[in-house]
Design an enzyme around this catalytic site. Structure first.
Site, short mmCIF file in Angstrom:
data_model
loop_
_atom_site.label_atom_id
_atom_site.label_comp_id
_atom_site.label_asym_id
_atom_site.label_seq_id
_atom_site.Cartn_x
_atom_site.Cartn_y
_atom_site.Cartn_z
N ASN A 10 18.14 12.13 108.62
CA ASN A 10 18.81 13.03 109.56
C ASN A 10 19.54 12.17 110.59
OD1 ASN A 10 19.52 14.92 111.46
ND2 ASN A 10 17.43 15.43 112.09
N TRP A 11 20.84 12.10 110.42
CA TRP A 11 21.62 11.20 111.29
C TRP A 11 21.82 11.80 112.69
CZ3 TRP A 11 26.29 9.10 107.91
CH2 TRP A 11 25.77 8.48 106.76
N LYS A 12 21.54 13.08 112.83
CA LYS A 12 21.76 13.77 114.11
C LYS A 12 23.22 13.56 114.56
CE LYS A 12 16.88 13.33 114.95
NZ LYS A 12 15.77 13.15 115.86
N HIS A 98 14.80 22.57 113.24
CA HIS A 98 14.52 21.28 113.89
C HIS A 98 14.20 21.51 115.37
CE1 HIS A 98 14.88 17.22 115.38
NE2 HIS A 98 14.75 16.82 114.12
N GLU A 100 14.93 19.93 117.93
CA GLU A 100 16.06 19.76 118.86
C GLU A 100 16.94 21.00 118.89
OE1 GLU A 100 17.44 16.06 117.21
OE2 GLU A 100 15.60 15.09 117.90
N GLU A 170 7.07 17.99 111.54
CA GLU A 170 7.56 17.02 112.52
C GLU A 170 6.91 17.29 113.88
OE1 GLU A 170 11.59 15.31 111.21
OE2 GLU A 170 11.99 17.05 112.44
N GLY A 176 11.44 10.52 117.72
CA GLY A 176 12.25 9.64 118.56
C GLY A 176 11.45 8.92 119.63
N SER A 216 9.33 9.37 113.91
CA SER A 216 9.21 7.91 113.98
C SER A 216 8.71 7.29 112.68
CB SER A 216 8.32 7.50 115.17
OG SER A 216 8.88 7.97 116.37
N GLY A 237 14.73 10.11 111.17
CA GLY A 237 15.82 10.15 112.14
C GLY A 237 16.33 8.74 112.41
N GLY A 238 15.83 8.14 113.47
CA GLY A 238 16.31 6.83 113.93
C GLY A 238 16.44 5.78 112.83
P1 PGA Z 1 12.83 10.17 114.29
O1 PGA Z 1 13.43 11.64 114.07
O2 PGA Z 1 12.58 9.58 112.94
O3 PGA Z 1 13.91 9.43 115.05
O4 PGA Z 1 11.58 10.32 115.08
C1 PGA Z 1 12.94 12.47 113.05
C2 PGA Z 1 13.65 13.79 113.08
O5 PGA Z 1 13.96 14.29 114.16
O6 PGA Z 1 13.94 14.37 112.02
#
Ligand code: PGA
Length: 257
Positions: A10-12, A98, A100, A170, A176, A216, A237-238
């Site tokens: 997930n590149w956001k 998600h 966010e 998640e 993050g 993470s 994500g990251g």
């Molecule tokens: P993260 O994000 O790996 O940066 O913690 C995961 C996500 O939000 O899907």
């Protein structure tokens, strides 16, 4: 195990155009030679979906996901993208629920239930995210919290429709933050989710439902998470923003396939 192993990135809202194509090319060049036992999903920002989808078309075990969609099929919703549009672009998945989106865009369970239905109606598979905030984990009520998320926004689907859903657990406190759920914490929740899917639908469906861990996930902890029997993969994500790191996570999954 009869369920699909998946590592999704997930590149956001990251990467400009050139950076996005560099990252996609880097991942795809290696993905081509990797085990097809692991499905690789890339979720770039919406403007890059079409091109990155075309770039990945010749690799059968790579699919593309949108990070969001609207619940209406079309109409006067400036700035939005519908599941129908995604389907017309041959985009395989959409990420819904998600944390966010829930937090910054006020996506409540009703909106999410509508989005879930819209995606299924349009023929786009769903990566449905659920997970508790820190205070819920600290009060040890994470199971009822996650169950409510599933019941309110996902479990209205029919059995046939539910087969189009991948669940991503998640925990919000791990997203993050660099703080990962322990393999045991992930396993416990994944097993709980699978049991709930079995109770609502069937054991067969629950056994076939891929449940990904997100929060993470990185090369240093991926293998221990994937060693758990109900952790079928990861939503990253990251660490998906660096081709090397993302590829190492895919390799860790492939090793335990
Ligand atoms: P993260 O994000 O790996 O940066 O913690 C995961 C996500 O939000 O899907």
């Amino acid at each position: 195990m009869n369920r699909q192993l998946i590592v999704a990135g997930n590149w956001k809202m990251n990467k400009n155009l050139m950076e996005a194509f560099t990252l996609a090319s880097g991942v795809l060049a290696k993905a081509k030679k990797m085990s097809n036992k692991v499905e690789i999903v890339l979720a770039p920002p919406a403007p890059y979906l079409h091109t990155i989808n075309s770039m990945s078309k010749n690799i059968a075990h790579v699919n593309i996901a949108a990070q969001n969609c609207h619940f209406e099929p079309s109409g006067a919703y400036t700035g939005e993208v519908s599941a129908e549009i995604l389907h017309s672009m041959d985009i395989a998945y959409v990420i819904l629920g998600h944390s966010e989106r829930r937090k910054y865009f006020q996506e409540n369970h009703e909106i999410l239930a509508k989005k879930v239905s819209a995606a299924i109606r349009a023929g786009v598979k769903i990566i449905f995210c659920c997970g508790e905030p820190l205070e819920v984990r600290e009060s040890n009520t994470q199971e009822s919290f996650v169950l409510q998320q599933l019941e309110e926004s996902l479990f209205h689907l029919s059995e046939t429709e539910m087969k189009q859903v991948v669940v991503a657990y998640e925990p919000i406190w791990a997203i993050g933050t660099g703080k990962t759920a322990s393999p045991a914490q992930a396993q416990d929740m994944h097993a709980f989710i699978r049991t709930q899917v079995a109770t609502k639908y069937t054991t067969e469906l629950a056994d076939a439902c891929s449940i990904l861990y997100g929060g993470s996930c990185k090369p240093s902890n991926a293998a221990e998470l994937f060693a758990e029997k109900d952790v079928d993969g990861a939503l990253v994500g990251g660490a998906s923003l660096k081709a090397e790191d993302f590829l190492q996570i895919i390799q860790a999954r492939a090793k335990q396939a």
